[in-house]
Write an enzyme that holds these catalytic residues in place. Sequence first.
Site, PDB file in Angstrom:
ATOM      1  N   THR A  95       0.784  -1.013   0.007  1.00 34.42           N
ATOM      2  CA  THR A  95       0.031  -0.012  -0.114  1.00 34.42           C
ATOM      3  C   THR A  95       0.990   1.303  -0.014  1.00 34.42           C
ATOM      4  OG1 THR A  95      -0.249   0.084   2.445  1.00 34.42           O
ATOM      5  CG2 THR A  95      -1.698  -1.111   1.210  1.00 34.42           C
ATOM      6  N   ASP A  96       0.085   2.469  -0.311  1.00 38.92           N
ATOM      7  CA  ASP A  96       0.664   3.750  -0.357  1.00 38.92           C
ATOM      8  C   ASP A  96       0.484   4.410   1.019  1.00 38.92           C
ATOM      9  OD1 ASP A  96      -1.726   4.728  -0.666  1.00 38.92           O
ATOM     10  OD2 ASP A  96      -1.245   5.138  -3.082  1.00 38.92           O
ATOM     11  N   ALA A  97       0.777   5.943   0.833  1.00 40.45           N
ATOM     12  CA  ALA A  97       0.495   6.622   2.085  1.00 40.45           C
ATOM     13  C   ALA A  97      -0.883   6.897   2.227  1.00 40.45           C
ATOM     14  CB  ALA A  97       1.133   7.796   1.572  1.00 40.45           C
ATOM     15  N   VAL A 132      -3.976   2.425   0.108  1.00 46.57           N
ATOM     16  CA  VAL A 132      -4.659   1.627  -0.923  1.00 46.57           C
ATOM     17  C   VAL A 132      -3.484   1.086  -1.473  1.00 46.57           C
ATOM     18  CG1 VAL A 132      -6.566   2.954  -1.137  1.00 46.57           C
ATOM     19  CG2 VAL A 132      -4.562   3.479  -2.756  1.00 46.57           C
TER      20      VAL A 132
END
Length: 138
Positions: free
Chosen positions: A14-16, A19
């Site tokens: 996931t990213d910041a 997601v």
Amino acid sequence: MSFYYRRIVHFQDTDAAGVVYFVNVLAICHEAYEASLAAFDINLKVFFSNQEIAIPIIHANVDFRRPMFCGDELTIELMPKTWGDDEFEISYQVFLKEVGKKWAARASTKHVCIHPQSKSRQKLSDEIRRWLLSFQTF
């Protein structure tokens, strides 16, 4: 015929925003590709270190319909298709367990067979041709 691969989304995917980072969808699809080769009894160590044949990806794309979060249970459907003697394409659909039959992402990768040193195109190996044939429906 299709191959199905199940996987849980990991935090590292996931990213910041929490997601799945877009590039990681392609990495997850590649995991499904590797799993399908292994399920067909193709030795992955030999396949990816072969000095006579390489099968790089020459095109990739991915489309998203809904977000995927850490802990989500995914099913990746893999469907290869031959494009002549020296290339093939794999279509992927990524499904979320809780959504059912609606896909969260779709991707495709196009692969070409080359000689690793000369970089010139060559025919797909018998092993890969058999793998591809196993997905054809008559």
